[in-house]
Design an enzyme around this catalytic site. Structure first.
Site, PDB file in Angstrom:
ATOM      1  N   SER A   1      12.496   8.293  22.166  1.00 31.63           N
ATOM      2  CA  SER A   1      12.275   8.934  20.875  1.00 31.63           C
ATOM      3  C   SER A   1      11.193   9.990  21.046  1.00 31.63           C
ATOM      4  O   SER A   1      10.281   9.823  21.854  1.00 31.63           O
ATOM      5  CB  SER A   1      11.842   7.881  19.858  1.00 31.63           C
ATOM      6  OG  SER A   1      11.095   8.479  18.827  1.00 31.63           O
TER       7      SER A   1
ATOM      8  N   THR B   1      31.119 -15.891  14.253  1.00 27.41           N
ATOM      9  CA  THR B   1      32.073 -15.435  13.243  1.00 27.41           C
ATOM     10  C   THR B   1      31.212 -14.992  12.071  1.00 27.41           C
ATOM     11  O   THR B   1      30.127 -15.565  11.858  1.00 27.41           O
ATOM     12  CB  THR B   1      33.053 -16.554  12.790  1.00 27.41           C
ATOM     13  OG1 THR B   1      32.291 -17.594  12.171  1.00 27.41           O
ATOM     14  CG2 THR B   1      33.861 -17.123  13.933  1.00 27.41           C
ATOM     15  N   HIS B   2      31.631 -13.997  11.363  1.00 29.93           N
ATOM     16  CA  HIS B   2      30.831 -13.416  10.263  1.00 29.93           C
ATOM     17  C   HIS B   2      29.439 -12.992  10.745  1.00 29.93           C
ATOM     18  O   HIS B   2      28.481 -13.014   9.988  1.00 29.93           O
ATOM     19  CB  HIS B   2      30.680 -14.406   9.103  1.00 29.93           C
ATOM     20  CG  HIS B   2      31.960 -15.062   8.690  1.00 29.93           C
ATOM     21  ND1 HIS B   2      32.785 -14.531   7.723  1.00 29.93           N
ATOM     22  CD2 HIS B   2      32.571 -16.197   9.135  1.00 29.93           C
ATOM     23  CE1 HIS B   2      33.846 -15.328   7.586  1.00 29.93           C
ATOM     24  NE2 HIS B   2      33.737 -16.330   8.441  1.00 29.93           N
TER      25      HIS B   2
ATOM     26  N   TYR C   1      61.409  24.609  15.759  1.00 30.41           N
ATOM     27  CA  TYR C   1      60.014  24.978  15.990  1.00 30.41           C
ATOM     28  C   TYR C   1      59.423  25.722  14.790  1.00 30.41           C
ATOM     29  O   TYR C   1      60.075  26.549  14.164  1.00 30.41           O
ATOM     30  CB  TYR C   1      59.900  25.881  17.242  1.00 30.41           C
ATOM     31  CG  TYR C   1      58.475  26.348  17.462  1.00 30.41           C
ATOM     32  CD1 TYR C   1      57.547  25.543  18.123  1.00 30.41           C
ATOM     33  CD2 TYR C   1      58.042  27.578  16.956  1.00 30.41           C
ATOM     34  CE1 TYR C   1      56.238  25.945  18.277  1.00 30.41           C
ATOM     35  CE2 TYR C   1      56.730  27.985  17.118  1.00 30.41           C
ATOM     36  CZ  TYR C   1      55.838  27.162  17.769  1.00 30.41           C
ATOM     37  OH  TYR C   1      54.531  27.557  17.921  1.00 30.41           O
TER      38      TYR C   1
ATOM     39  N   GLU D   1      25.932   4.232  20.866  1.00 36.17           N
ATOM     40  CA  GLU D   1      26.028   4.791  19.507  1.00 36.17           C
ATOM     41  C   GLU D   1      26.956   6.003  19.475  1.00 36.17           C
ATOM     42  O   GLU D   1      27.749   6.179  18.552  1.00 36.17           O
ATOM     43  CB  GLU D   1      24.641   5.180  18.996  1.00 36.17           C
ATOM     44  CG  GLU D   1      23.773   3.964  18.688  1.00 36.17           C
ATOM     45  CD  GLU D   1      22.321   4.316  18.376  1.00 36.17           C
ATOM     46  OE1 GLU D   1      22.021   5.508  18.149  1.00 36.17           O
ATOM     47  OE2 GLU D   1      21.496   3.390  18.370  1.00 36.17           O
TER      48      GLU D   1
ATOM     49  N   ASN E   1      16.398   3.789  23.243  1.00 41.11           N
ATOM     50  CA  ASN E   1      17.541   3.708  22.324  1.00 41.11           C
ATOM     51  C   ASN E   1      18.898   3.621  23.037  1.00 41.11           C
ATOM     52  O   ASN E   1      19.090   4.244  24.076  1.00 41.11           O
ATOM     53  CB  ASN E   1      17.547   4.938  21.403  1.00 41.11           C
ATOM     54  CG  ASN E   1      16.329   4.971  20.510  1.00 41.11           C
ATOM     55  OD1 ASN E   1      15.812   3.924  20.118  1.00 41.11           O
ATOM     56  ND2 ASN E   1      15.852   6.164  20.199  1.00 41.11           N
TER      57      ASN E   1
ATOM     58  N   LYS F   1      10.075   3.396  22.031  1.00 42.82           N
ATOM     59  CA  LYS F   1      11.516   3.290  21.848  1.00 42.82           C
ATOM     60  C   LYS F   1      12.341   3.517  23.113  1.00 42.82           C
ATOM     61  O   LYS F   1      12.046   4.386  23.918  1.00 42.82           O
ATOM     62  CB  LYS F   1      11.968   4.325  20.816  1.00 42.82           C
ATOM     63  CG  LYS F   1      11.504   3.987  19.427  1.00 42.82           C
ATOM     64  CD  LYS F   1      12.424   3.003  18.771  1.00 42.82           C
ATOM     65  CE  LYS F   1      13.016   3.651  17.562  1.00 42.82           C
ATOM     66  NZ  LYS F   1      14.167   2.985  17.085  1.00 42.82           N
TER      67      LYS F   1
END
Ligand code: ARG
Length: 458
Positions: free
Chosen positions: A277, A155-156, A317, A290, A285, A283
């Site tokens: 990358s 949590t948090h 319309y 994302e 990724n 890297k």
């Protein structure tokens, strides 16, 4: 410039106006639906004797021919037509001559486009639902294999209590399950046929709207012709449901990204779903996660856009409604792609179970259970909360976990502690004791998995 009107005009349309007004560049996606709707319409015209049986057959043959030619790439939907409806009608007339001009009897482009869009959205609902079902199968598979794979629950974004992968993934299972039920609700509400509404006030022809609705597998005809040509509620509802799908995918993506980071290393995304990358050779990724997270904004944007477009439109319309298409098409493709890619990514993820379990053991995730232990020995909960709080402070100072303390050290805090404390706050106990339905304990989890298996019919 090929358009279906012009009789009352004395001047050519300005070129910029024509381009601004034209929708063929995007409503070409409604081609299949336009043909399907036109075949149903003319079949009904034939049944009602509004066109003759032969005319009906000729028109249907012509429409099928156009469909075949476009599908086989022999005929192209080009920008010389104003919209897909003009393309179909103009080609029909080219192909079968004057009889083709009878197709539009008792129909307006307003109810035509209302129908096409409904047919398109209706099948998109099913397509998204199917993709969600696949995603749920993958999630449930992961749950089944991981009822005893411990991890910290947060949590948090701070470690809170231990749980399992099965339990954590089970949360997403419920979200996507609700998304599917939203799809079927929307489907039920929108599955009524607007064809026959005409421009806005129906027609004077004896159309059989129940028949057309049946031919197109709708529950029945819509019941108010003005509403039929003006209603885009189902688009709003669908985009809203798609926004929720994206919100769920985005939250899940965020967790995948965090778990895949070097700091966490809870999971490893498969090479096939990662990218490198151009400058940093080390890297790998999590671009897919994302991108899914990023594309969420675009789907929310579609929802905001259609809500805003519709808010000030008087009945019936208005051309504003043409704006419903691009954003809906884009949102459907975006969401379908996101679900499919996310499903593939999940199916190939590797879980670093040891790291997850170790992480669950650190961070005092068993502090609540330690307090509950004291409660069971007779201490009021609020006092137990205080004792364990002080114990945690002591451990932080010593840089250790509660279970690393000796019984003597524990007894210094409360003499209710006995040897059985270690068993009571072990990772396994903390999870396994949570047996009420919805909790992570193995028995509770297995019961839920059985319910979900039945839901998926597997
Ligand atoms: N392209 C139009 C749309 O998407 C088709 C309907 C045109 N109707 C009209 N009255 N101009 O809404």
């Amino acid at each position: 410039m090929a358009q279906l009107w012009g009789g009352r005009f004395t001047k050519e349309t300005d070129k910029l106006v024509y381009d601004f007004n034209a929708s063929i560049s995007f409503d070409r996606l409604l081609f299949d639906q336009d043909i399907e709707g036109s075949i149903a319409h003319v079949t009904m015209l034939g049944k009602q004797g509004i066109v003759s049986e032969n005319e009906m057959k000729e028109i249907i043959e012509g429409l099928k021919g156009i469909h075949k030619d476009v599908s086989e790439g022999k005929l192209e939907i080009t920008k010389e037509y104003e919209d897909v409806h003009s393309f179909v009608e103009a080609n029909l007339i080219d192909r079968i001559g004057d009889v083709g001009k009878k197709l539009h009897t008792g129909r307006s482009r307003n109810d035509q486009v209302a129908l096409d869009m409904r047919l398109y959205v209706r099948s998109a609902i099913l397509e998204v639902d199917e993709a969600l079902e696949e995603l749920l199968k993958v999630i449930l598979g992961i749950m089944e294999e991981n009822v005893e794979t411990y991890m910290p629950g947060f949590t948090h974004l701070q470690k809170a209590q231990p749980t399992t992968i099965a339990h954590h993934f089970g949360a997403y299972f419920e979200m996507f399950k609700r998304d599917r039920s939203r799809m079927s609700d929307i489907y039920e509400r929108m599955n009524y046929c607007p064809l026959g509404a005409g421009a806005l006030a129906g027609t004077t022809y004896p159309l059989d709207r129940f028949y057309t609705a049946k031919l197109l597998s709708f529950n029945g005809p819509t019941l108010n012709s003005m509403d039929s040509v003006s209603d885009r509620d189902y688009v709003v509802e669908f985009l809203s449901a798609l926004s929720l799908v994206m919100m769920h995918l985005s939250r899940f993506s965020e967790e995948i990204i965090i778990w895949n980071s070097n700091e966490y290393r809870f999971i490893e995304i498969d090479d096939a779903y990662s990218t490198g990358s151009s400058i940093m050779p080390q890297k790998k990724n999590p671009d897919i996660a994302e991108l899914v997270r990023g594309k969420t904004g675009r789907v929310y944007g579609a929802l905001m856009s259609i809500l805003t477009t519709m808010k000030g439109i008087p009945l019936a319309y208005n051309k504003d409604m043409q704006e419903d298409k691009e954003l809906t098409f884009d949102a459907i493709k975006t969401v379908s792609d996101c679900i499919t890619l996310f499903t593939g990514m999940l199916a190939t993820i590797k879980f670093n179970k040891d790291i997850m379990a170790k992480s669950a053991m650190k961070g005092f995730t068993n502090a609540t259970d330690a307090a509950d232990y004291l409660v069971k020995k007779g201490m009021p909960f609020r006092d137990a909360h205080g004792v364990i709080g002080r114990l945690v402070l002591y451990c932080i100072d010593k840089d250790c976990s509660i279970e690393d303390l000796s019984l003597e050290e524990l007894k210094n805090m409360s003499d209710l502690f006995e040897e059985d404390i270690y068993e009571a706050i072990s990772l396994k106990t903390c999870v396994e004791k949570r047996v009420t339905v919805g909790g992570p304990g193995m028995d509770a989890m297995k019961k839920v998995i059985d319910i979900e298996k039945e839901y998926l019919g597997i």
